[in-house]
Each structure stands twice: as structure tokens, then as C-alpha cells.
Motif scaffolding. Structure first.
Motif, mmCIF file in Angstrom:
data_model
loop_
_atom_site.group_PDB
_atom_site.id
_atom_site.type_symbol
_atom_site.label_atom_id
_atom_site.label_comp_id
_atom_site.label_asym_id
_atom_site.label_seq_id
_atom_site.Cartn_x
_atom_site.Cartn_y
_atom_site.Cartn_z
ATOM 1 N N PRO A 1 -4.023 -62.183 -26.239
ATOM 2 C CA PRO A 1 -4.766 -60.939 -26.494
ATOM 3 C C PRO A 1 -6.150 -61.179 -27.087
ATOM 4 O O PRO A 1 -7.116 -60.503 -26.717
ATOM 5 C CB PRO A 1 -3.871 -60.171 -27.480
ATOM 6 C CG PRO A 1 -2.634 -60.964 -27.676
ATOM 7 C CD PRO A 1 -2.712 -62.211 -26.878
ATOM 8 N N GLU A 2 -6.270 -62.149 -27.986
ATOM 9 C CA GLU A 2 -7.598 -62.423 -28.561
ATOM 10 C C GLU A 2 -8.439 -63.255 -27.612
ATOM 11 O O GLU A 2 -9.653 -63.043 -27.485
ATOM 12 C CB GLU A 2 -7.447 -63.148 -29.890
ATOM 13 C CG GLU A 2 -6.935 -62.248 -30.978
ATOM 14 C CD GLU A 2 -6.785 -63.022 -32.260
ATOM 15 O OE1 GLU A 2 -7.653 -62.880 -33.133
ATOM 16 O OE2 GLU A 2 -5.797 -63.773 -32.384
ATOM 17 N N GLY A 3 -7.787 -64.197 -26.911
ATOM 18 C CA GLY A 3 -8.513 -65.057 -25.970
ATOM 19 C C GLY A 3 -9.253 -64.228 -24.922
ATOM 20 O O GLY A 3 -10.316 -64.625 -24.434
ATOM 21 N N ALA A 4 -8.701 -63.069 -24.609
ATOM 22 C CA ALA A 4 -9.316 -62.208 -23.592
ATOM 23 C C ALA A 4 -10.724 -61.761 -23.996
ATOM 24 O O ALA A 4 -11.495 -61.308 -23.149
ATOM 25 C CB ALA A 4 -8.431 -60.981 -23.363
ATOM 26 N N TRP A 5 -11.052 -61.860 -25.289
ATOM 27 C CA TRP A 5 -12.372 -61.400 -25.760
ATOM 28 C C TRP A 5 -13.376 -62.533 -25.955
ATOM 29 O O TRP A 5 -14.535 -62.276 -26.316
ATOM 30 C CB TRP A 5 -12.216 -60.572 -27.048
ATOM 31 C CG TRP A 5 -11.734 -59.192 -26.709
ATOM 32 C CD1 TRP A 5 -10.444 -58.759 -26.642
ATOM 33 C CD2 TRP A 5 -12.536 -58.089 -26.281
ATOM 34 N NE1 TRP A 5 -10.384 -57.463 -26.216
ATOM 35 C CE2 TRP A 5 -11.663 -57.015 -25.989
ATOM 36 C CE3 TRP A 5 -13.918 -57.895 -26.109
ATOM 37 C CZ2 TRP A 5 -12.117 -55.771 -25.539
ATOM 38 C CZ3 TRP A 5 -14.367 -56.652 -25.673
ATOM 39 C CH2 TRP A 5 -13.472 -55.611 -25.390
ATOM 40 N N ILE A 6 -12.974 -63.770 -25.673
ATOM 41 C CA ILE A 6 -13.895 -64.890 -25.931
ATOM 42 C C ILE A 6 -15.174 -64.752 -25.097
ATOM 43 O O ILE A 6 -16.284 -64.890 -25.611
ATOM 44 C CB ILE A 6 -13.207 -66.258 -25.691
ATOM 45 C CG1 ILE A 6 -12.139 -66.505 -26.774
ATOM 46 C CG2 ILE A 6 -14.230 -67.402 -25.679
ATOM 47 C CD1 ILE A 6 -11.259 -67.719 -26.547
ATOM 48 N N THR A 7 -15.017 -64.425 -23.821
ATOM 49 C CA THR A 7 -16.224 -64.332 -22.967
ATOM 50 C C THR A 7 -17.036 -63.068 -23.265
ATOM 51 O O THR A 7 -18.151 -62.934 -22.775
ATOM 52 C CB THR A 7 -15.833 -64.310 -21.477
ATOM 53 O OG1 THR A 7 -14.907 -63.242 -21.283
ATOM 54 C CG2 THR A 7 -15.212 -65.623 -21.041
ATOM 55 N N ARG A 8 -16.452 -62.145 -24.018
ATOM 56 C CA ARG A 8 -17.165 -60.882 -24.262
ATOM 57 C C ARG A 8 -17.557 -60.709 -25.728
ATOM 58 O O ARG A 8 -17.919 -59.609 -26.152
ATOM 59 C CB ARG A 8 -16.281 -59.708 -23.819
ATOM 60 C CG ARG A 8 -16.091 -59.653 -22.315
ATOM 61 C CD ARG A 8 -15.111 -58.580 -21.917
ATOM 62 N NE ARG A 8 -13.741 -58.964 -22.247
ATOM 63 C CZ ARG A 8 -12.709 -58.139 -22.198
ATOM 64 N NH1 ARG A 8 -12.885 -56.887 -21.847
ATOM 65 N NH2 ARG A 8 -11.492 -58.560 -22.502
ATOM 66 N N ALA A 9 -17.451 -61.781 -26.519
ATOM 67 C CA ALA A 9 -17.837 -61.675 -27.938
ATOM 68 C C ALA A 9 -19.322 -61.317 -27.996
ATOM 69 O O ALA A 9 -20.105 -61.781 -27.168
ATOM 70 C CB ALA A 9 -17.561 -63.000 -28.637
ATOM 71 N N PRO A 10 -19.706 -60.486 -28.984
ATOM 72 C CA PRO A 10 -21.077 -59.952 -28.959
ATOM 73 C C PRO A 10 -22.173 -60.924 -29.382
ATOM 74 O O PRO A 10 -23.347 -60.597 -29.236
ATOM 75 C CB PRO A 10 -20.993 -58.758 -29.921
ATOM 76 C CG PRO A 10 -19.860 -59.065 -30.818
ATOM 77 C CD PRO A 10 -18.882 -59.866 -30.023
ATOM 78 N N ARG B 1 -22.281 -66.572 -32.649
ATOM 79 C CA ARG B 1 -21.520 -66.804 -33.886
ATOM 80 C C ARG B 1 -20.097 -66.254 -33.755
ATOM 81 O O ARG B 1 -19.117 -66.910 -34.071
ATOM 82 C CB ARG B 1 -22.259 -66.131 -35.053
ATOM 83 C CG ARG B 1 -21.519 -66.226 -36.362
ATOM 84 C CD ARG B 1 -22.359 -65.712 -37.535
ATOM 85 N NE ARG B 1 -21.551 -65.700 -38.739
ATOM 86 C CZ ARG B 1 -20.891 -64.645 -39.178
ATOM 87 N NH1 ARG B 1 -20.965 -63.497 -38.536
ATOM 88 N NH2 ARG B 1 -20.166 -64.713 -40.271
ATOM 89 N N ARG B 2 -19.993 -65.007 -33.248
ATOM 90 C CA ARG B 2 -18.661 -64.388 -33.105
ATOM 91 C C ARG B 2 -17.826 -65.143 -32.075
ATOM 92 O O ARG B 2 -16.616 -65.264 -32.201
ATOM 93 C CB ARG B 2 -18.794 -62.921 -32.704
ATOM 94 C CG ARG B 2 -19.368 -62.031 -33.793
ATOM 95 C CD ARG B 2 -18.411 -61.878 -34.968
ATOM 96 N NE ARG B 2 -19.032 -61.141 -36.069
ATOM 97 C CZ ARG B 2 -18.540 -61.077 -37.300
ATOM 98 N NH1 ARG B 2 -17.416 -61.703 -37.598
ATOM 99 N NH2 ARG B 2 -19.162 -60.398 -38.223
ATOM 100 N N LYS B 3 -18.495 -65.666 -31.038
ATOM 101 C CA LYS B 3 -17.757 -66.406 -30.010
ATOM 102 C C LYS B 3 -17.199 -67.709 -30.613
ATOM 103 O O LYS B 3 -16.046 -68.075 -30.375
ATOM 104 C CB LYS B 3 -18.684 -66.726 -28.820
ATOM 105 C CG LYS B 3 -17.923 -67.265 -27.601
ATOM 106 C CD LYS B 3 -18.849 -67.859 -26.562
ATOM 107 C CE LYS B 3 -19.634 -66.841 -25.799
ATOM 108 N NZ LYS B 3 -19.081 -66.531 -24.478
#
Ligand code: BYC
Length: 320
Positions: A54-63, A66-68
Motif C-alpha cells: 500500500p505504501e510502495g504504491a506511492w513511491i513514484t508519486r511522492a511530491p 525528500r519525501r520519495k
């Protein structure tokens, strides 16, 4: 009838537990103690590995970069936790291969929480704050569990989970200082994750099939309801500091019991999610299966390399 040596082994096992000492892999243990540990540690390991999705799904979309970087590091930590736990389970005589196969065949469980989707970037913060927060409540007492390898694995896991919880809180606090839209995104995320987070501790004590025996063996140190209460009491002041509202109008401090009263989550929904009908069960297991199949060449290459390493000294001897 038990033989005298078997009686002596059982007495030694019981005496170790009574002294609050650890049971170690080579010690004698009842078969049901071993099976209970395999069930719980495997479920725990699978949760860490499935929990990367669930969290990995946001790696490419981190804003931001630093957040990535933060999110990548966190998801990698979860992989590490899974590996320590599979290793702890291997000391009980089950291989990681067997455990992985049981997971992808749906024969072993993983935490219900990871069958819910991550719909917005705020969910990354909420998972860190609430899900890692619940994990800490549950896992700090497991550092004192009676089985040595499990307790020792938990020490490092808990240090990293505390760090994860802080990063989730910091992300949400940053969003809460942002725009109205960001604050609304955080509140919506907390509204969705609050009830599933309460379910992470397992069914109420009255419906928990394993708690009594696991407490008697020192595998669990607190009951499901005790840990759920601790989590609620810990989280309420943090929610206040963040400026979010926990979605339970009946959540109030009870002076007499020295803790909060709160509404129980929907236990029918919990049973559905645990038995495979949650929003993301099929997707999570299918993804894990695909990753396992795609990784077959890595396992084959590693085995071929290990075989060659073993053969090389003999070949060198033959040459000289
Ligand atoms: N989800 O008798 P009970 C993380 C099952 S990941 C699914 O109370 P027990 C993280 C239970 O297995 C950390 N199933 O059981 C990772 C049993 O079914 P079976 C996850 C659940 O074992 C990535 C039945 O219900 N933490 O931190 O005494 C990103 C009856 O329950 C659940 C752990 O795994 C559930 N929530 O107590 C972020 C902690 N609850 O097996 C974060 C280790 C219950 O008879 N595990 N069931 O078919 C434990 O402490 C205990 O196993 C539990 C349950 C408290 C969870």
C-alpha cells in the motif's frame, strides 16, 4: 503415559517460562507451542512483506525528492523486518520457501490492515502514524516474548517502527500546516484508517481463540483488548496535537477506568477481511505471487553461485 525423560523435558520447559527466561531453538518445546509460534511469526512476517504494497504504491508519486527518499527507506525497512521474522521462523524448522508458498496459496494470514487501499498521499502519513503506532503498541511487549529469536528480532523492528511512526506524524503535521485541501485530505484519510487500525489488535478477548494459551506460554504478554485500549489512550492526545478529529463521537475519557471509552470497530467487517473478502485481498496476494514468480531467476542464480562456491575449493585442490 509420558516417559520419565519426556516429563523432565516438559518440567524444564515450564520452569524456563516460570523464570521468564527464553526458550531457544534447541530447547525441547511442546509441539503446540512450536505450531503457535510458526503461525504468529509467519503471519507477522507476511504482514511486513504485504505491508510494503500500500505504501510502495506511492513511491513514484511522492511530491518531492525528500519525501520519495523517506518513503523508499521506510518500505525497505519493512522488507528487512519480514526477513528477520522469516529467519526467526526458520529456527522452528520451517523454510522461507514453505512460508511464502503458504502465503500465496492463501493458507496463512497477514494483517487485515493491508487489505485496505491507499487512496491519497495523506494515507502514507496515516499509515505511519496509526498503523505503525498500533504496531508499536503490539510489538514492544513482544520484545519480551518467551521465544528467544522472535523477541530479539522485535527489538530492532520496534526501534525502526518508532521512527516510522514519527515520520508519519511529521508528514501529517506538515500537511495540517498547509492548505484547506491538504487538511481535508488528512482528515478523510484518518476517517478511513481509524477503524481498520483498531482491528489490527485482533478480535475482542472474549472471541480470541489463541490469547489465553499464548499468554500462558508467554508468547503474548498482553491481551488484544488491553493493547487496543493502550493504543487509543496513546493516540487521542496525538490527534489533538495534529488538529484532526478521530471519527468516534463516543470517544471520551473515563476517569473511573483511567482510560478512554470508545466504539468498537465493525467486527463483521473484520471477519470478512480476514476471510479473504476485503477490498484488496485478491490484489495483494496476486501481486505477491507475481513478485515471487518474477524472482525465480534470482533464486536460481543465487543457488548456482552457492554451488559453485562450494565446488571451487575442491577444484583448486585438484589443480595444485
Ligand atoms: N489480521 O486468537 P486471536 C507492520 C486472526 S506489520 C488478520 O486473537 P492471536 C507494518 C488470528 O490469526 C505488523 N488476522 O489470534 C508493516 C486468528 O486466526 P487463525 C503486523 C487476524 O494470534 C508495513 C484469529 O484471527 N503485526 O507493523 O492470538 C507497514 C483469532 O485471533 C488479525 C503482527 O503481525 C488481524 N489483525 O492474536 C506498516 C503482530 N487479528 O490464525 C506497518 C504479531 C487476529 O487461528 N501478531 N487475526 O486462523 C500478534 O500479535 C497476534 O497474532 C495478533 C492476533 C494480536 C495479531
Amino acid at each position: 503415559m509420558m516417559t520419565a525423560p519426556a516429563q523432565a523435558e516438559e518440567a524444564s520447559f515450564e520452569a524456563t517460562l516460570a523464570r521468564h527466561d527464553r526458550i531457544e531453538p534447541r530447547d525441547w518445546m511442546p509441539e503446540r507451542y512450536r505450531a503457535t509460534l510458526v503461525r504468529q511469526i509467519a503471519q507477522h512476517a507476511h504482514s511486513e512483506i504485504i505491508g510494503m504494497q500500500p505504501e510502495g504504491a506511492w513511491i513514484t508519486r511522492a511530491p518531492s525528492l525528500r519525501r520519495k527518499a523517506i518513503l523508499l527507506a521506510k518500505v525497505q525497512d519493512e522488507a528487512g523486518h519480514g526477513l528477520y521474522l522469516y529467519s526467526a521462523c526458520e529456527t522452528l524448522g520451517v523454510s522461507r520457501q514453505e512460508l511464502t508458498e503458504k502465503l500465496i496459496e492463501g493458507k496463512q494470514k497477514y494483517s487485515s490492515i493491508f487489505n485496505y487501499p491507499t487512496l491519497s498521499y495523506a494515507d502514507v502519513g496515516t499509515i505511519g502514524w496509526l498503523v505503525d503506532g498500533a504496531a508499536i503498541c503490539n510489538q514492544v511487549p513482544l520484545c519480551r516474548t518467551s521465544y528467544g529469536p522472535y523477541g530479539r528480532a522485535m527489538i530492532r523492528v520496534c526501534k525502526e517502527e518508532s521512527f516510522h511512526q514519527r515520520q508519519g506524524f511529521e508528514l501529517l503535521a506538515t500537511m495540517m500546516r498547509g492548505t484547506d485541501a491538504q487538511r481535508a485530505m488528512v482528515q478523510e484519510s484518518v476517517d478511513r484508517f481509524w477503524w481498520p487500525a483498531l482491528m489490527m489488535f485482533g478480535p475482542p478477548d472474549a472471541d480470541s481463540s489463541h490469547t489465553a494459551q499464548s499468554m500462558a506460554w508467554g508468547i503474548k504478554r498482553d491481551t488484544n483488548d488491553e493493547l487496543r485500549q493502550k493504543f487509543v489512550d496513546m493516540t487521542v492526545p496525538q490527534a489533538r496535537a495534529l488538529g484532526v478529529t478521530l471519527p468516534d463521537p463516543d470517544l471520551v475519557w473515563n476517569d473511573e477506568k483511567g482510560g478512554h471509552d470508545f466504539t468498537q470497530p465493525d467486527w463483521a467487517e473484520f471477519r470478512d477481511v480476514v476471510s479473504g473478502s476485503g477490498p484488496c485481498n485478491a490484489q495483494r496476494v496476486a501481486h505477491r505471487r507475481r513478485a515471487h514468480e518474477d524472482g525465480a531467476w534470482v533464486r536460481e542464480a543465487a543457488s548456482a553461485f552457492a554451488r559453485r562456491q562450494q565446488q571451487e575449493p575442491q577444484q583448486q585442490e585438484a589443480v595444485s
